[in-house]
Design a protein around this motif. Structure first.
Motif, PDB file in Angstrom:
ATOM      1  N   ILE A  98      59.863  89.156  42.569  1.00  7.59           N
ATOM      2  CA  ILE A  98      58.881  89.831  41.758  1.00  7.59           C
ATOM      3  C   ILE A  98      59.704  90.844  40.932  1.00  7.59           C
ATOM      4  N   ASP A  99      59.240  90.817  39.662  1.00 10.25           N
ATOM      5  CA  ASP A  99      59.880  91.626  38.463  1.00 10.25           C
ATOM      6  C   ASP A  99      59.252  93.083  39.053  1.00 10.25           C
ATOM      7  N   PHE A 102      56.285  94.116  36.660  1.00 12.16           N
ATOM      8  CA  PHE A 102      55.005  93.260  36.982  1.00 12.16           C
ATOM      9  C   PHE A 102      54.131  93.791  38.304  1.00 12.16           C
ATOM     10  N   LEU A 103      55.036  93.976  39.218  1.00 16.75           N
ATOM     11  CA  LEU A 103      54.532  94.579  40.654  1.00 16.75           C
ATOM     12  C   LEU A 103      53.714  95.886  40.145  1.00 16.75           C
ATOM     13  N   ALA A 106      50.629  95.014  38.439  1.00 21.69           N
ATOM     14  CA  ALA A 106      49.723  94.382  39.444  1.00 21.69           C
ATOM     15  C   ALA A 106      49.022  95.157  40.171  1.00 21.69           C
ATOM     16  N   TYR A 139      51.078  85.969  42.084  1.00 18.53           N
ATOM     17  CA  TYR A 139      52.029  85.970  40.791  1.00 18.53           C
ATOM     18  C   TYR A 139      52.523  84.828  40.423  1.00 18.53           C
ATOM     19  N   ASN A 141      55.274  82.508  37.849  1.00 18.73           N
ATOM     20  CA  ASN A 141      56.986  82.419  38.158  1.00 18.73           C
ATOM     21  C   ASN A 141      57.519  83.749  37.449  1.00 18.73           C
ATOM     22  N   LEU A 142      58.809  83.809  37.724  1.00 20.76           N
ATOM     23  CA  LEU A 142      59.591  85.007  37.094  1.00 20.76           C
ATOM     24  C   LEU A 142      59.449  85.146  35.676  1.00 20.76           C
ATOM     25  N   GLU A 144      57.494  84.303  33.474  1.00 15.95           N
ATOM     26  CA  GLU A 144      55.877  84.911  33.154  1.00 15.95           C
ATOM     27  C   GLU A 144      55.911  86.178  33.589  1.00 15.95           C
ATOM     28  N   GLN A 145      56.296  86.605  34.650  1.00 13.99           N
ATOM     29  CA  GLN A 145      56.401  88.035  34.989  1.00 13.99           C
ATOM     30  C   GLN A 145      56.950  88.961  34.253  1.00 13.99           C
ATOM     31  N   ILE A 148      55.042  89.376  30.950  1.00 13.24           N
ATOM     32  CA  ILE A 148      53.696  90.509  31.222  1.00 13.24           C
ATOM     33  C   ILE A 148      54.426  91.859  31.320  1.00 13.24           C
ATOM     34  N   SER A 149      55.433  91.773  32.065  1.00  7.06           N
ATOM     35  CA  SER A 149      56.131  93.150  32.361  1.00  7.06           C
ATOM     36  C   SER A 149      56.512  93.684  30.823  1.00  7.06           C
TER      37      SER A 149
END
Length: 174
Positions: A98-99, A102-103, A106, A139, A141-142, A144-145, A148-149
């Protein structure tokens, strides 16, 4: 969340023992310092004595407020330096699935889910470590995270820059 992260909570070293605190040392983060984005400084520092029984968290750890009133519960922050935390916070150290940004994004979009849980059956509103560990997070995949980040960071940085502006934008007077 408990399957993705080891969830940590902090402590408050005895305030009666002045040897636990210093004007420099390890930053100690409290709920009031969470800003739902990057934590870039601390107001209180712990000495080596004050830190000896606490976990020092890594840079990019994501923090979540578990109590401090309904207006505080669910607030977040991401460390831009190593620090330790008080007992009102949960921490998630970075991992490879998890980036951290991103967390953070979220959790920030789901603040409203914490408040009913906190107010449900407790005298003083709070969420517990167990509540945090059982929180379900979907979540992508990394790759895409990270996309988003980047979007989240650019919006957040624009908001922070706007909040730091010392005066309102001038309007053309005619």
């Amino acid at each position: 969340m408990g399957e993705l992260y080891q969830v940590y909570s902090g402590q408050t070293p005895s305030k009666k023992d002045l040897k636990n605190y210093s004007s420099f040392g390890t930053p100690w983060i409290r709920t009031t310092e969470l800003n739902n984005y990057e934590i870039i400084g601390a107001n209180i520092f712990l000495s080596n004595n004050g830190v000896k029984n606490l976990r020092v968290l890594k840079k990019n750890s994501v923090l979540l407020a578990m109590y401090g009133g309904l207006s505080q519960i669910g607030r977040t922050g991401i460390l831009t330096f190593s620090a330790t935390i008080n007992q009102a916070l949960s921490a998630f150290e970075p991992n490879s699935s998890i980036d951290p940004y991103f967390l953070l994004a979220a959790l920030n979009t789901r603040v409203s889910e914490w408040r009913p849980l906190a107010a449900s059956s407790r005298k003083d509103p709070n969420i517990t470590k167990s509540d945090v560990e059982n929180f379900i997070l979907s979540y992508p995949n990394l790759e895409e995270q990270i996309i988003i980040s980047k979007i989240y960071k650019s919006f957040s940085e624009a908001i922070v820059a706007n909040e730091r502006c010392p005066y309102p934008a001038k309007q053309n007077a005619k």
